[in-house]
Design a protein around this motif. Structure first.
Motif, mmCIF file in Angstrom:
data_model
loop_
_atom_site.group_PDB
_atom_site.id
_atom_site.type_symbol
_atom_site.label_atom_id
_atom_site.label_comp_id
_atom_site.label_asym_id
_atom_site.label_seq_id
_atom_site.Cartn_x
_atom_site.Cartn_y
_atom_site.Cartn_z
ATOM 1 N N ASN A 181 0.776 -1.357 -0.227
ATOM 2 C CA ASN A 181 0.169 -0.102 0.033
ATOM 3 C C ASN A 181 0.960 1.249 0.134
ATOM 4 O OD1 ASN A 181 -1.507 2.267 0.567
ATOM 5 N ND2 ASN A 181 -2.895 1.276 2.256
ATOM 6 N N PRO A 182 0.959 1.868 -1.120
ATOM 7 C CA PRO A 182 1.716 3.178 -1.138
ATOM 8 C C PRO A 182 1.549 4.195 -0.010
ATOM 9 C CG PRO A 182 0.852 2.729 -3.200
ATOM 10 C CD PRO A 182 0.211 1.855 -2.424
ATOM 11 N N GLN A 183 0.048 4.415 0.734
ATOM 12 C CA GLN A 183 0.123 5.213 1.508
ATOM 13 C C GLN A 183 0.556 4.818 2.979
ATOM 14 O OE1 GLN A 183 -1.633 7.893 0.608
ATOM 15 N NE2 GLN A 183 -1.778 6.953 -1.279
ATOM 16 N N MET A 184 1.310 3.537 3.153
ATOM 17 C CA MET A 184 1.857 3.296 4.484
ATOM 18 C C MET A 184 3.143 3.692 4.339
ATOM 19 S SD MET A 184 0.767 -0.756 4.604
ATOM 20 C CE MET A 184 -0.774 -1.321 5.527
ATOM 21 N N ASP A 185 3.683 4.070 5.786
ATOM 22 C CA ASP A 185 5.195 4.319 5.945
ATOM 23 C C ASP A 185 5.991 2.789 5.847
ATOM 24 O OD1 ASP A 185 5.214 3.243 8.467
ATOM 25 O OD2 ASP A 185 4.897 5.394 9.340
ATOM 26 N N ALA A 186 7.408 3.012 5.966
ATOM 27 C CA ALA A 186 8.143 1.766 5.499
ATOM 28 C C ALA A 186 7.906 0.787 6.789
ATOM 29 C CB ALA A 186 9.638 2.076 5.348
ATOM 30 N N GLU A 187 7.611 1.532 8.079
ATOM 31 C CA GLU A 187 7.634 0.627 9.288
ATOM 32 C C GLU A 187 6.089 -0.374 9.306
ATOM 33 O OE1 GLU A 187 9.832 -0.240 11.600
ATOM 34 O OE2 GLU A 187 11.337 1.040 10.538
ATOM 35 N N GLN A 188 5.232 0.768 8.635
ATOM 36 C CA GLN A 188 3.958 -0.369 8.499
ATOM 37 C C GLN A 188 4.093 -1.441 7.520
ATOM 38 O OE1 GLN A 188 1.682 3.356 7.521
ATOM 39 N NE2 GLN A 188 0.525 3.005 9.463
ATOM 40 N N TYR A 226 4.867 -7.525 6.306
ATOM 41 C CA TYR A 226 5.821 -8.680 5.749
ATOM 42 C C TYR A 226 6.348 -9.462 6.832
ATOM 43 C CZ TYR A 226 5.451 -7.340 0.852
ATOM 44 O OH TYR A 226 4.901 -7.091 -0.484
ATOM 45 N N ALA A 227 6.293 -8.814 8.146
ATOM 46 C CA ALA A 227 7.010 -9.710 9.324
ATOM 47 C C ALA A 227 6.140 -10.697 9.733
ATOM 48 C CB ALA A 227 7.168 -8.742 10.402
ATOM 49 N N THR A 228 4.880 -11.084 9.229
ATOM 50 C CA THR A 228 3.886 -12.113 9.550
ATOM 51 C C THR A 228 4.312 -13.279 8.444
ATOM 52 O OG1 THR A 228 2.366 -11.371 7.875
ATOM 53 C CG2 THR A 228 2.026 -10.456 10.073
ATOM 54 N N GLN A 229 4.943 -12.879 7.219
ATOM 55 C CA GLN A 229 5.335 -13.730 6.558
ATOM 56 C C GLN A 229 6.966 -14.355 6.343
ATOM 57 O OE1 GLN A 229 4.541 -11.861 2.726
ATOM 58 N NE2 GLN A 229 2.503 -12.916 2.546
ATOM 59 N N PHE A 230 7.767 -13.224 6.830
ATOM 60 C CA PHE A 230 9.147 -13.430 7.130
ATOM 61 C C PHE A 230 9.451 -12.934 8.488
ATOM 62 C CE2 PHE A 230 8.165 -12.191 2.428
ATOM 63 C CZ PHE A 230 8.976 -13.440 1.863
ATOM 64 N N PRO A 231 9.361 -13.820 9.531
ATOM 65 C CA PRO A 231 9.644 -13.181 10.706
ATOM 66 C C PRO A 231 11.064 -12.512 10.971
ATOM 67 C CG PRO A 231 8.693 -15.377 10.831
ATOM 68 C CD PRO A 231 8.829 -15.226 9.517
ATOM 69 N N GLU A 232 11.938 -12.824 10.176
ATOM 70 C CA GLU A 232 13.191 -12.091 10.567
ATOM 71 C C GLU A 232 13.052 -10.802 10.098
ATOM 72 O OE1 GLU A 232 13.158 -14.794 8.100
ATOM 73 O OE2 GLU A 232 14.071 -16.331 9.291
ATOM 74 N N ILE A 233 12.169 -10.513 9.251
ATOM 75 C CA ILE A 233 12.137 -8.632 9.045
ATOM 76 C C ILE A 233 11.893 -8.130 10.292
ATOM 77 C CG2 ILE A 233 10.471 -7.125 8.080
ATOM 78 C CD1 ILE A 233 10.562 -8.935 5.455
ATOM 79 N N ALA A 234 11.005 -8.561 11.343
ATOM 80 C CA ALA A 234 10.894 -7.905 12.422
ATOM 81 C C ALA A 234 12.087 -7.345 13.085
ATOM 82 C CB ALA A 234 10.168 -8.932 13.536
ATOM 83 N N THR A 235 13.051 -7.995 13.188
ATOM 84 C CA THR A 235 14.430 -7.401 13.655
ATOM 85 C C THR A 235 15.518 -7.043 12.806
ATOM 86 O OG1 THR A 235 15.530 -10.000 13.741
ATOM 87 C CG2 THR A 235 14.282 -9.149 15.720
ATOM 88 N N ALA A 236 14.990 -6.924 11.496
ATOM 89 C CA ALA A 236 16.069 -6.729 10.320
ATOM 90 C C ALA A 236 16.260 -4.872 10.475
ATOM 91 C CB ALA A 236 15.513 -7.036 9.004
ATOM 92 N N VAL A 237 17.276 -4.629 9.749
ATOM 93 C CA VAL A 237 17.833 -3.358 9.768
ATOM 94 C C VAL A 237 17.068 -2.740 8.379
ATOM 95 C CG1 VAL A 237 19.602 -1.474 9.440
ATOM 96 C CG2 VAL A 237 20.009 -3.412 10.954
ATOM 97 N N LEU A 238 16.337 -1.542 8.632
ATOM 98 C CA LEU A 238 15.648 -1.269 7.119
ATOM 99 C C LEU A 238 16.562 -0.067 6.581
ATOM 100 C CD1 LEU A 238 12.957 -0.808 5.160
ATOM 101 C CD2 LEU A 238 12.296 0.803 6.926
ATOM 102 N N THR A 239 17.051 -0.259 5.228
ATOM 103 C CA THR A 239 17.788 0.841 4.826
ATOM 104 C C THR A 239 17.020 1.356 3.430
ATOM 105 O OG1 THR A 239 19.109 -0.866 3.496
ATOM 106 C CG2 THR A 239 20.067 -0.288 5.672
ATOM 107 N N GLY A 240 17.512 2.236 3.228
ATOM 108 C CA GLY A 240 16.900 3.128 1.996
ATOM 109 C C GLY A 240 16.072 4.336 2.324
ATOM 110 N N PRO A 241 15.292 4.720 1.308
ATOM 111 C CA PRO A 241 15.013 4.437 -0.108
ATOM 112 C C PRO A 241 16.494 4.614 -0.858
ATOM 113 C CG PRO A 241 13.959 6.372 0.134
ATOM 114 C CD PRO A 241 14.700 6.070 1.535
#
Length: 67
Positions: free
Chosen positions: A21-28, A33-48
């Motif tokens: 959803n383009p209206q969501m921010d990256a943390e949302q 995606y953390a429900t499908q890929f649990p490692e994302i919950a603790t991953a570092v977010l870089t970008g854009p």
């Protein structure tokens, strides 16, 4: 001069994840995606990072040692 809207893309490991959803921010997006890929919950977010006509965000696994 032409103006084009850049599309967001999220990457985790070797997977390209579409923007839910383009209206969501990256943390949302992380929460979704953390429900499908649990490692994302603790991953570092870089970008854009601008790559062609896309804004690429990357979820990079947190590296740690058990001990």
């Amino acid at each position: 001069m032409t103006v084009t809207k850049m599309i967001r893309e999220f990457r985790f490991g070797g997977a390209k994840l579409p923007d839910p959803n383009p209206q969501m921010d990256a943390e949302q997006v992380r929460s979704i995606y953390a429900t499908q890929f649990p490692e994302i919950a603790t991953a570092v977010l870089t970008g854009p990072e601008a790559v062609g006509d896309k804004l690429v965000f990357r979820f990079e696994r947190a590296i740690g040692a058990k001990g």
